[in-house]
Design a protein around this motif. Structure first.
Motif: not given
Ligand SMILES: [Mg+2]
Ligand SMILES: Nc1nc2c(ncn2[C@@H]2O[C@H](COP(=O)(O)OP(=O)(O)O)[C@@H](O)[C@H]2O)c(=O)[nH]1
Ligand SMILES: [Zn+2]
Length: 373
Positions: A259, A278, A287, A303
């Motif tokens: 990221s 996140e 993520t 991503d």
């Molecule tokens: Mg990430």
């Protein structure tokens, strides 16, 4: 009835049943026409690299997949009407996805049977207070792995990607080179190009630099590699240049800086990284869903969530050596045409390892993966 499913692992059981039912409802000539259409669709779309010996098996399998897609598409259109728009899947949840279409984001609901990945090109039309995905167009490339809970189900991490950027980090977390070999097999199988991004090089000092980077020696000759750091911006402009105008997926372990690299590309994206919460309200540190970011310059970056391990989808022991491209030069020296480069006498690959012409680490990786297939 066709003898369809001996090698047909791609679909889940439920889908297979549905597919069998639908197919048996068709007249023989309708069925033939459908397969003809599917084979044309495939000719137009397929560029995936495959081992030559496996060609027939793989062909039969993916043709059934396309036929199934065509059947679903026809049914969806018959039930609800023709598509009102087309676009690219940029975000995928469990029952919904977001599609970017002519600059707008369209929320679409997914039925249980639809298997969609970020990067897929789809058509849709309004349905209730949302939209329904009608068709998923054949993929030019995929990056797939077996589902973590059910190894017989294919999970497509990203579709229609030109370049997969495998991100590893040095020092923290330390370099785990083994995952590179596995990604390299899966990426070639799926048809994309590969770039290895070695991140966090700012953490290397005089005492660690040489030993850490030496772990990468086996890879230098067989893939493109870039040293980078999002802290001091080493390599970022090179990366931007290498990925220009392409669709790229960033993959690798958690915490290696996927990221952060995408942020370094385009700071206005402000993707949350590291220890900050996140994702979609789950309060995790990393993520949680794949997202496609389209930059003003046209480059598309996907991503992806970090992985703990990376299993291989649809690779068999016989074909594995094809995905170690540096073995190819020495294959002609093998006594047996179908040499697996393991126990066989007079094996050109093993001889090359002994002479030092092939990397011992890569050969060990080959053997390790082979035992798991
Ligand atoms: Mg990430
Ligand atoms: N020292 C250093 N830290 C970095 C670098 N890139 C990312 N990080 C840090 O590593 C942690 C994980 O980064 P993140 O981008 O979330 O990793 P991801 O899980 O692969 O997406 C964060 O705390 C980042 O600030 C780098 O080049 N150097
Ligand atoms: Zn051999």
């Amino acid at each position: 009835m066709h003898a369809l499913f001996d090698t047909f692992q791609v679909m889940q059981k439920e889908q297979q049943k549905l597919f069998n039912e639908r197919l048996s409802m068709l007249e023989e000539n309708e069925r033939r026409k459908l397969y003809k259409r599917a084979s044309m669709v495939r000719k137009l779309s397929q560029t995936r690299r495959k081992p030559q010996e496996d060609e027939n098996i793989k062909r039969a399998k993916s043709l059934d997949e396309i036929v199934f897609q065509l059947l679903l598409q026809e049914e969806n259109e018959a039930a609800s009407g023709p598509a009102t728009g087309h676009g690219v899947v940029v975000w995928l949840g469990s029952k919904t996805c977001q599609v970017r279409s002519e600059g707008n984001i369209v929320d679409c609901a997914l039925s249980r049977l639809q298997s969609v990945a970020v990067g897929d090109r789809v058509s849709f039309r309004p349905h209730g207070d949302s939209h329904a995905v009608l068709a998923v167009y054949p993929r030019t490339t995929v990056l797939s792995r077996p589902d973590v809970d059910n190894g017989n189900v294919e999970r497509v991490i990203a579709a229609n990607v030109d370049i997969v950027v495998v991100v590893v980090s040095v020092v923290a977390p330390p370099l785990h080179a083994r995952i590179i070999d596995r990604y390299m097999v899966a990426i070639q199988r799926g048809g994309a190009k590969m770039l290895l991004a070695v991140n966090k090089t700012d953490l290397l000092d005089e005492s660690t630099r040489e030993t850490e980077l030496a772990k990468l020696d086996p890879y230098r000759s067989c893939m493109s590699m870039l040293l980078c750091s999002t802290t001091d911006m080493t390599g970022i402009s090179d990366l931007r240049e290498m990925l220009k105008g392409q669709t790229c997926a960033f993959v690798g372990h958690s915490g290696v800086g996927k990221s952060s690299l995408i942020n370094a590309f385009q700071p206005s994206l402000s993707i949350l990284t590291g220890s900050v919460s996140e994702g979609y309200g789950r309060g995790t540190h990393t993520t949680t869903a794949s997202t496609l970011h389209e930059l003003p310059c046209g480059t598309r970056l996907i991503d992806t969530p970090g992985v703990r391990s990376f299993g291989l989808w649809d690779i068999d022991a016989k074909g594995l050596a094809w995905y170690f491209p540096e073995f190819e030069d020495f294959r002609p020296n093998c006594k047996f045409r179908d040499c697996n480069h393991t126990h066989e006498p007079q094996c050109g690959v093993k001889q090359a390892v002994v002479r030092g012409d092939l990397s011992q680490a890569r050969y060990d990786s080959y053997l390790r993966i082979l035992t798991l297939l």
